[in-house]
Motif scaffolding. Structure first.
Motif, PDB file in Angstrom:
ATOM      1  N   MET A   1       0.840  -1.199   0.000  1.00 49.46           N
ATOM      2  CA  MET A   1       0.000   0.000   0.000  1.00 49.46           C
ATOM      3  C   MET A   1       0.882   1.259   0.000  1.00 49.46           C
ATOM      4  SD  MET A   1      -2.808   1.178   2.863  1.00 49.46           S
ATOM      5  CE  MET A   1      -3.810  -0.276   2.610  1.00 49.46           C
ATOM      6  N   ALA A   2       0.651   2.162  -0.931  1.00 50.52           N
ATOM      7  CA  ALA A   2       1.443   3.385  -1.012  1.00 50.52           C
ATOM      8  C   ALA A   2       1.179   4.268   0.198  1.00 50.52           C
ATOM      9  CB  ALA A   2       1.094   4.135  -2.291  1.00 50.52           C
ATOM     10  N   ALA A   3       2.246   4.843   0.742  1.00 49.54           N
ATOM     11  CA  ALA A   3       2.110   5.716   1.905  1.00 49.54           C
ATOM     12  C   ALA A   3       1.641   7.096   1.466  1.00 49.54           C
ATOM     13  CB  ALA A   3       3.423   5.809   2.651  1.00 49.54           C
ATOM     14  N   LEU A   4       0.588   7.577   2.109  1.00 50.15           N
ATOM     15  CA  LEU A   4       0.098   8.938   1.865  1.00 50.15           C
ATOM     16  C   LEU A   4       0.801   9.909   2.807  1.00 50.15           C
ATOM     17  CD1 LEU A   4      -2.074  10.490   0.168  1.00 50.15           C
ATOM     18  CD2 LEU A   4      -3.568  10.274   2.161  1.00 50.15           C
ATOM     19  N   LEU A   5       0.950   9.479   4.060  1.00 49.97           N
ATOM     20  CA  LEU A   5       1.623  10.284   5.085  1.00 49.97           C
ATOM     21  C   LEU A   5       2.763   9.458   5.665  1.00 49.97           C
ATOM     22  CD1 LEU A   5       1.557  12.867   6.986  1.00 49.97           C
ATOM     23  CD2 LEU A   5       0.241  11.431   8.568  1.00 49.97           C
ATOM     24  N   GLU A   6       3.939  10.064   5.760  1.00 50.18           N
ATOM     25  CA  GLU A   6       5.099   9.382   6.327  1.00 50.18           C
ATOM     26  C   GLU A   6       5.804  10.297   7.330  1.00 50.18           C
ATOM     27  OE1 GLU A   6       7.369   6.766   3.228  1.00 50.18           O
ATOM     28  OE2 GLU A   6       6.669   8.568   2.177  1.00 50.18           O
ATOM     29  N   LEU A   7       5.972   9.810   8.542  1.00 47.02           N
ATOM     30  CA  LEU A   7       6.736  10.508   9.559  1.00 47.02           C
ATOM     31  C   LEU A   7       8.014   9.726   9.813  1.00 47.02           C
ATOM     32  CD1 LEU A   7       3.633  11.253  10.151  1.00 47.02           C
ATOM     33  CD2 LEU A   7       4.440  11.885  12.433  1.00 47.02           C
ATOM     34  N   ALA A   8       9.138  10.428   9.933  1.00 49.61           N
ATOM     35  CA  ALA A   8      10.421   9.775  10.199  1.00 49.61           C
ATOM     36  C   ALA A   8      11.236  10.641  11.159  1.00 49.61           C
ATOM     37  CB  ALA A   8      11.198   9.557   8.902  1.00 49.61           C
ATOM     38  N   ASP A   9      11.604  10.067  12.298  1.00 50.25           N
ATOM     39  CA  ASP A   9      12.466  10.732  13.287  1.00 50.25           C
ATOM     40  C   ASP A   9      11.932  12.104  13.687  1.00 50.25           C
ATOM     41  OD1 ASP A   9      14.363   8.601  13.244  1.00 50.25           O
ATOM     42  OD2 ASP A   9      15.184   9.405  11.377  1.00 50.25           O
ATOM     43  N   VAL A  10      10.626  12.193  13.907  1.00 48.35           N
ATOM     44  CA  VAL A  10       9.999  13.477  14.243  1.00 48.35           C
ATOM     45  C   VAL A  10      10.167  13.773  15.729  1.00 48.35           C
ATOM     46  CG1 VAL A  10       7.837  14.763  14.355  1.00 48.35           C
ATOM     47  CG2 VAL A  10       8.356  13.359  12.339  1.00 48.35           C
ATOM     48  N   GLU A  11      10.672  14.970  15.994  1.00 44.97           N
ATOM     49  CA  GLU A  11      10.811  15.440  17.368  1.00 44.97           C
ATOM     50  C   GLU A  11      10.111  16.783  17.477  1.00 44.97           C
ATOM     51  OE1 GLU A  11      14.859  15.311  18.674  1.00 44.97           O
ATOM     52  OE2 GLU A  11      15.029  13.159  18.233  1.00 44.97           O
ATOM     53  N   ALA A  17      10.261  21.766  26.959  1.00 44.17           N
ATOM     54  CA  ALA A  17       9.715  20.425  27.216  1.00 44.17           C
ATOM     55  C   ALA A  17       9.634  19.647  25.915  1.00 44.17           C
ATOM     56  CB  ALA A  17       8.332  20.525  27.863  1.00 44.17           C
ATOM     57  N   LYS A  18      10.471  18.636  25.774  1.00 38.84           N
ATOM     58  CA  LYS A  18      10.460  17.802  24.579  1.00 38.84           C
ATOM     59  C   LYS A  18       9.371  16.753  24.723  1.00 38.84           C
ATOM     60  CE  LYS A  18      13.711  15.586  21.421  1.00 38.84           C
ATOM     61  NZ  LYS A  18      15.119  15.238  21.214  1.00 38.84           N
ATOM     62  N   ILE A  19       8.469  16.664  23.733  1.00 37.42           N
ATOM     63  CA  ILE A  19       7.310  15.777  23.818  1.00 37.42           C
ATOM     64  C   ILE A  19       7.468  14.563  22.910  1.00 37.42           C
ATOM     65  CG2 ILE A  19       4.798  15.643  23.660  1.00 37.42           C
ATOM     66  CD1 ILE A  19       5.820  17.629  25.756  1.00 37.42           C
ATOM     67  N   LEU A  20       7.928  14.757  21.679  1.00 35.23           N
ATOM     68  CA  LEU A  20       8.093  13.648  20.729  1.00 35.23           C
ATOM     69  C   LEU A  20       9.569  13.347  20.535  1.00 35.23           C
ATOM     70  CD1 LEU A  20       5.485  14.584  17.952  1.00 35.23           C
ATOM     71  CD2 LEU A  20       5.130  13.287  20.078  1.00 35.23           C
ATOM     72  N   HIS A  21       9.913  12.048  20.572  1.00 39.93           N
ATOM     73  CA  HIS A  21      11.303  11.615  20.515  1.00 39.93           C
ATOM     74  C   HIS A  21      11.496  10.643  19.346  1.00 39.93           C
ATOM     75  CE1 HIS A  21      11.929  13.189  24.658  1.00 39.93           C
ATOM     76  NE2 HIS A  21      10.684  12.775  24.832  1.00 39.93           N
ATOM     77  N   GLY A  22      11.725  11.178  18.156  1.00 45.16           N
ATOM     78  CA  GLY A  22      12.013  10.317  17.013  1.00 45.16           C
ATOM     79  C   GLY A  22      10.825   9.495  16.535  1.00 45.16           C
ATOM     80  N   VAL A  23       9.656  10.109  16.485  1.00 48.23           N
ATOM     81  CA  VAL A  23       8.425   9.409  16.079  1.00 48.23           C
ATOM     82  C   VAL A  23       8.458   9.094  14.587  1.00 48.23           C
ATOM     83  CG1 VAL A  23       5.942   9.761  15.704  1.00 48.23           C
ATOM     84  CG2 VAL A  23       6.954  10.261  17.928  1.00 48.23           C
ATOM     85  N   GLY A  24       8.092   7.871  14.239  1.00 47.67           N
ATOM     86  CA  GLY A  24       8.016   7.472  12.842  1.00 47.67           C
ATOM     87  C   GLY A  24       6.941   6.423  12.605  1.00 47.67           C
ATOM     88  N   PHE A  25       6.082   6.675  11.637  1.00 45.27           N
ATOM     89  CA  PHE A  25       5.085   5.713  11.182  1.00 45.27           C
ATOM     90  C   PHE A  25       4.480   6.253   9.888  1.00 45.27           C
ATOM     91  CE2 PHE A  25       2.753   8.616  13.941  1.00 45.27           C
ATOM     92  CZ  PHE A  25       1.598   8.893  13.220  1.00 45.27           C
ATOM     93  N   SER A  26       3.605   5.480   9.268  1.00 41.77           N
ATOM     94  CA  SER A  26       3.003   5.929   8.010  1.00 41.77           C
ATOM     95  C   SER A  26       1.512   5.629   8.004  1.00 41.77           C
ATOM     96  CB  SER A  26       3.665   5.241   6.814  1.00 41.77           C
ATOM     97  OG  SER A  26       3.417   3.845   6.856  1.00 41.77           O
ATOM     98  N   VAL A  27       0.799   6.319   7.109  1.00 41.17           N
ATOM     99  CA  VAL A  27      -0.618   6.059   6.841  1.00 41.17           C
ATOM    100  C   VAL A  27      -0.750   5.819   5.345  1.00 41.17           C
ATOM    101  CG1 VAL A  27      -2.985   6.934   6.951  1.00 41.17           C
ATOM    102  CG2 VAL A  27      -1.335   7.566   8.739  1.00 41.17           C
ATOM    103  N   GLY A  28      -1.255   4.659   4.966  1.00 43.07           N
ATOM    104  CA  GLY A  28      -1.391   4.334   3.562  1.00 43.07           C
ATOM    105  C   GLY A  28      -2.631   4.952   2.937  1.00 43.07           C
ATOM    106  N   ALA A  29      -2.663   5.014   1.628  1.00 42.93           N
ATOM    107  CA  ALA A  29      -3.835   5.519   0.913  1.00 42.93           C
ATOM    108  C   ALA A  29      -5.039   4.628   1.215  1.00 42.93           C
ATOM    109  CB  ALA A  29      -3.550   5.533  -0.582  1.00 42.93           C
ATOM    110  N   GLY A  30      -6.134   5.240   1.643  1.00 47.13           N
ATOM    111  CA  GLY A  30      -7.348   4.503   1.953  1.00 47.13           C
ATOM    112  C   GLY A  30      -7.312   3.726   3.252  1.00 47.13           C
ATOM    113  N   GLU A  31      -6.323   4.008   4.092  1.00 40.27           N
ATOM    114  CA  GLU A  31      -6.135   3.256   5.335  1.00 40.27           C
ATOM    115  C   GLU A  31      -6.623   4.065   6.542  1.00 40.27           C
ATOM    116  OE1 GLU A  31      -2.546   0.514   7.101  1.00 40.27           O
ATOM    117  OE2 GLU A  31      -2.012   2.535   6.492  1.00 40.27           O
TER     118      GLU A  31
END
Length: 236
Positions: A1-11, A17-31
């Protein structure tokens, strides 16, 4: 499934105050992807960071292959990302129809095209109160109006922040059915959610965040089968 949204190493941080520490995941088209975790885990911050509401994030956020990290929220919305915040933020002095007009954007290639009449088919209650001010509606009706107003922008990706929070069970079930219909229209959905029953009834995949770190990323069926993960990261 092609990724529509992709997060990689998001801080992301609020001040020092650091809240996000290297967040990464994806959302596919139609998912439909459920971003799950306890209160304070970083779910809403992740949503706001995607939408450009957290200043100066680090890492990569790509939508349809375009880098959007650090862009202004209006620019991200124009690309086809719709955001339904946890606190709804309807215009209480405007009618249902006027709230919908505020959200109107031109038709978008590859996205469902929404009109007020199509939305009233999806949310019959709203169709019966077209001239009612937003401030004179129940919490569940306001939640429906917020989603409908966002859909008037014809997004390809819908971000839903805690859509079941504080709603009566019958309204939560109606919300779940609405999300199923949106998925059937080809819309991609990322929802932040604590309610496993609600998320489990609609999501294809689950991503669990704890203290700003991704702890689980697999199918919803895998999460339902993983009692240890549910107990460790989701139990109250």
């Amino acid at each position: 499934m092609a990724a529509l949204l992709e997060l990689a190493d998001v801080e992301a941080s609020y001040g020092r105050a650091k809240i996000l520490h290297g967040v990464g995941f994806s959302v596919g088209a139609g998912e439909v992807v459920a971003l799950m975790g306890r209160n304070g885990a970083g779910k809403s911050t992740t949503m706001k960071t995607v939408m450009g509401l957290v200043p100066e994030p680090q890492g990569s956020i790509r939508f349809e292959g375009k880098e959007i990290a650090g862009r202004e929220p209006f620019a991200i919305a124009r690309l086809g990302v719709g955001y339904v915040p946890e606190d709804r933020r309807i215009f209480s002095d405007l009618t249902v129809m006027e709230n919908l007009e505020v959200g109107r954007q031109p038709p978008r290639k590859g996205a469902p095209h929404w009109t007020p009449e199509r939305l009233f088919d999806l949310f019959p209650n709203l169709g019966r109160m077209r001239d009612r001010p937003g401030g004179a509606m129940s919490g569940g009706e306001q939640q429906m109006l917020t989603i409908a107003r966002t859909l008037m922008g014809n997004p390809r990706l819908l971000l839903l922040d805690e859509p079941s929070e504080g709603l009566a069970p019958v309204i939560v079930e109606a919300m779940a059915q609405t999300i199923r219909v949106l998925k059937g229209e080809g819309l991609s959905v990322l929802l932040s959610e604590q309610n496993l029953h609600f998320a489990g009834s609609i999501a294809d995949r689950a991503v669990i965040i704890e203290k700003g770190l991704i702890r689980f990323d697999d199918t919803m069926a895998a999460l339902k089968a993983d009692e240890a993960a549910r107990s460790q990261y989701l139990a109250v």
